[in-house]
Write a protein that holds these residues in place. Structure first.
Motif, PDB file in Angstrom:
ATOM      1  N   GLY A 287       1.215  -8.191  12.142  1.00  0.00           N
ATOM      2  CA  GLY A 287       1.745  -9.193  13.054  1.00  0.00           C
ATOM      3  C   GLY A 287       3.260  -9.227  13.050  1.00  0.00           C
ATOM      4  N   ASP A 288       3.799 -10.273  13.670  1.00  0.00           N
ATOM      5  CA  ASP A 288       5.236 -10.394  13.890  1.00  0.00           C
ATOM      6  C   ASP A 288       5.778 -11.688  13.293  1.00  0.00           C
ATOM      7  OD1 ASP A 288       5.380  -8.021  15.634  1.00  0.00           O
ATOM      8  OD2 ASP A 288       4.221  -9.266  17.023  1.00  0.00           O
ATOM      9  N   GLN A 289       7.010 -11.604  12.788  1.00  0.00           N
ATOM     10  CA  GLN A 289       7.730 -12.782  12.313  1.00  0.00           C
ATOM     11  C   GLN A 289       9.186 -12.693  12.754  1.00  0.00           C
ATOM     12  OE1 GLN A 289       6.492 -14.650   8.320  1.00  0.00           O
ATOM     13  NE2 GLN A 289       6.171 -12.481   7.926  1.00  0.00           N
TER      14      GLN A 289
ATOM     15  N   HIS B 141      -0.727  -3.572  12.579  1.00  0.00           N
ATOM     16  CA  HIS B 141      -2.041  -4.199  12.451  1.00  0.00           C
ATOM     17  C   HIS B 141      -3.040  -3.250  11.799  1.00  0.00           C
ATOM     18  CE1 HIS B 141      -1.367  -7.888  14.806  1.00  0.00           C
ATOM     19  NE2 HIS B 141      -0.500  -7.158  15.473  1.00  0.00           N
TER      20      HIS B 141
ATOM     21  N   HIS C   8       8.031  -6.606  12.073  1.00  0.00           N
ATOM     22  CA  HIS C   8       6.720  -6.260  12.620  1.00  0.00           C
ATOM     23  C   HIS C   8       5.933  -5.466  11.591  1.00  0.00           C
ATOM     24  CE1 HIS C   8       3.528  -4.877  15.259  1.00  0.00           C
ATOM     25  NE2 HIS C   8       3.785  -3.635  14.872  1.00  0.00           N
TER      26      HIS C   8
ATOM     27  N   HIS D 245       9.453 -18.236  14.478  1.00  0.00           N
ATOM     28  CA  HIS D 245       8.252 -17.896  15.250  1.00  0.00           C
ATOM     29  C   HIS D 245       7.455 -16.861  14.470  1.00  0.00           C
ATOM     30  CE1 HIS D 245       5.602 -17.076  18.633  1.00  0.00           C
ATOM     31  NE2 HIS D 245       5.838 -15.783  18.455  1.00  0.00           N
ATOM     32  N   ASP D 246       6.131 -16.953  14.530  1.00  0.00           N
ATOM     33  CA  ASP D 246       5.287 -15.933  13.915  1.00  0.00           C
ATOM     34  C   ASP D 246       4.012 -15.761  14.727  1.00  0.00           C
ATOM     35  OD1 ASP D 246       2.845 -17.394  12.509  1.00  0.00           O
ATOM     36  OD2 ASP D 246       4.611 -18.606  12.072  1.00  0.00           O
ATOM     37  N   ASP D 247       3.495 -14.570  14.704  1.00  0.00           N
ATOM     38  CA  ASP D 247       2.228 -14.228  15.346  1.00  0.00           C
ATOM     39  C   ASP D 247       1.505 -13.268  14.420  1.00  0.00           C
ATOM     40  OD1 ASP D 247       0.119 -13.794  17.049  1.00  0.00           O
ATOM     41  OD2 ASP D 247       1.221 -12.471  18.407  1.00  0.00           O
ATOM     42  N   LEU D 248       0.808 -13.829  13.437  1.00  0.00           N
ATOM     43  CA  LEU D 248       0.177 -13.046  12.387  1.00  0.00           C
ATOM     44  C   LEU D 248      -1.334 -12.997  12.599  1.00  0.00           C
ATOM     45  CD1 LEU D 248       2.153 -14.461   9.327  1.00  0.00           C
ATOM     46  CD2 LEU D 248       2.535 -12.300  10.522  1.00  0.00           C
ATOM     47  N   ALA D 249      -1.907 -11.830  12.318  1.00  0.00           N
ATOM     48  CA  ALA D 249      -3.336 -11.642  12.496  1.00  0.00           C
ATOM     49  C   ALA D 249      -4.114 -12.336  11.382  1.00  0.00           C
ATOM     50  CB  ALA D 249      -3.662 -10.153  12.512  1.00  0.00           C
TER      51      ALA D 249
END
Length: 275
Positions: A226-228, A213, A210, A253-257
């Motif tokens: 974000g997260d990976q 941000h 993490h 999985h990733d959730d990057l800004a």
């Protein structure tokens, strides 16, 4: 001469413990952190190479020397070389030096197994020419702190660790986000071996990262953080006091800004020699 009969009966057990101990208690995960430390006055020579591939390709090589201050406390110093390629540009040079320490504060031994926990820290000095995550553009040192737990047996292993990297601002005053990492790992030795035989432990890790941000300059497309999540198969091969660790982190999985590029993969190979 009289020899106690109970002593004779105990000899096979004592011999087994002596054979099991060197190989059962000297393993850590590939990408996570384990609680393993050196023996008192022992030395470890550590060579490692790490590569990350996303929009750019970054490669780092490190040489680290560790010393066992006590049987539960180890300290190390490292230096290395880094190379970054992307967008038609190449940057290379000495990566930041590091000072590290790990202290094992809890240990419980049973027959053929060991559980332990340790705290660890690292200082990433502001003295490099280049490096990952803007390491050469800092106005100060970066710091890493963490905790780790490990269970080591003759067949099965498990580890868990959590760590946080506190990043300094850039030389131009821009804020660099801190990074959290959480690692869960399991290992298996398919065939128990003796100390003089080559030893194989297969490892599978789940790694979470993490990045805090931060708003980027301009519009929201330039935000960072974000997260990976990574699933990471690995292998550790040992022969007496020499070890090789290797593995690859595969993103699941990733959730990057913003417009950040997720990693395609991360690969690592390390050589360790205990003296």
């Amino acid at each position: 001469m009289h020899i106690n009969k109970n002593f004779l009966l105990a000899l096979p057990c004592l011999a087994t413990v002596m054979l099991l101990t060197p190989t059962a208690y000297a393993h850590d995960p590939v990408f996570g952190v384990g609680p393993h430390v050196l023996f008192k006055d022992g030395f470890e020579m550590h060579l490692g190479a790490h590569r990350e591939k996303s929009d750019e390709r970054e490669t780092e090589a490190e040489l680290e020397l560790k010393y066992g201050i006590t049987g539960d406390w180890v300290a190390g110093i490292g230096t290395g070389y880094a190379r970054s390629e992307g967008h038609g540009d190449t940057d290379s040079g000495r990566s930041p030096s590091t000072l590290s320490s790990k202290y094992r504060f809890w240990r419980e031994d049973t027959f053929g197994t060991q559980e332990s926990a340790a705290m660890f820290g690292k200082v990433i000095l502001d003295d490099g020419d280049t490096g990952h995550d803007g390491a050469a553009e800092r106005d100060g040192n970066d710091y890493l702190l963490g905790l780790t737990y490990g269970y080591e047996g003759r067949k099965w292993y498990r580890w868990a660790s959590v760590r946080r990297r506190f990043n300094a601002d850039t030389a131009h005053g821009a804020e660099r986000p801190d990074v959290w990492r959480v690692d869960l790992a399991g290992g298996i030795r398919p065939t128990p071996t003796e100390y003089h035989e080559p030893d194989w432990v297969w490892i599978l890790e789940l790694n979470y990262e993490h990045t805090e941000h931060l708003p980027g300059p301009g519009d929201d497309s330039r935000r960072i953080g974000g997260d990976q999540w990574f699933l990471s198969p690995g292998l550790m091969w040992t022969l007496r006091n020499f070890a090789v660790k290797t593995g690859v982190q595969l993103p699941v999985h990733d959730d990057l800004a913003g417009n950040q590029d997720a990693d395609d993969y991360r690969a690592l190979v390390e050589l360790e020699w205990h003296l």
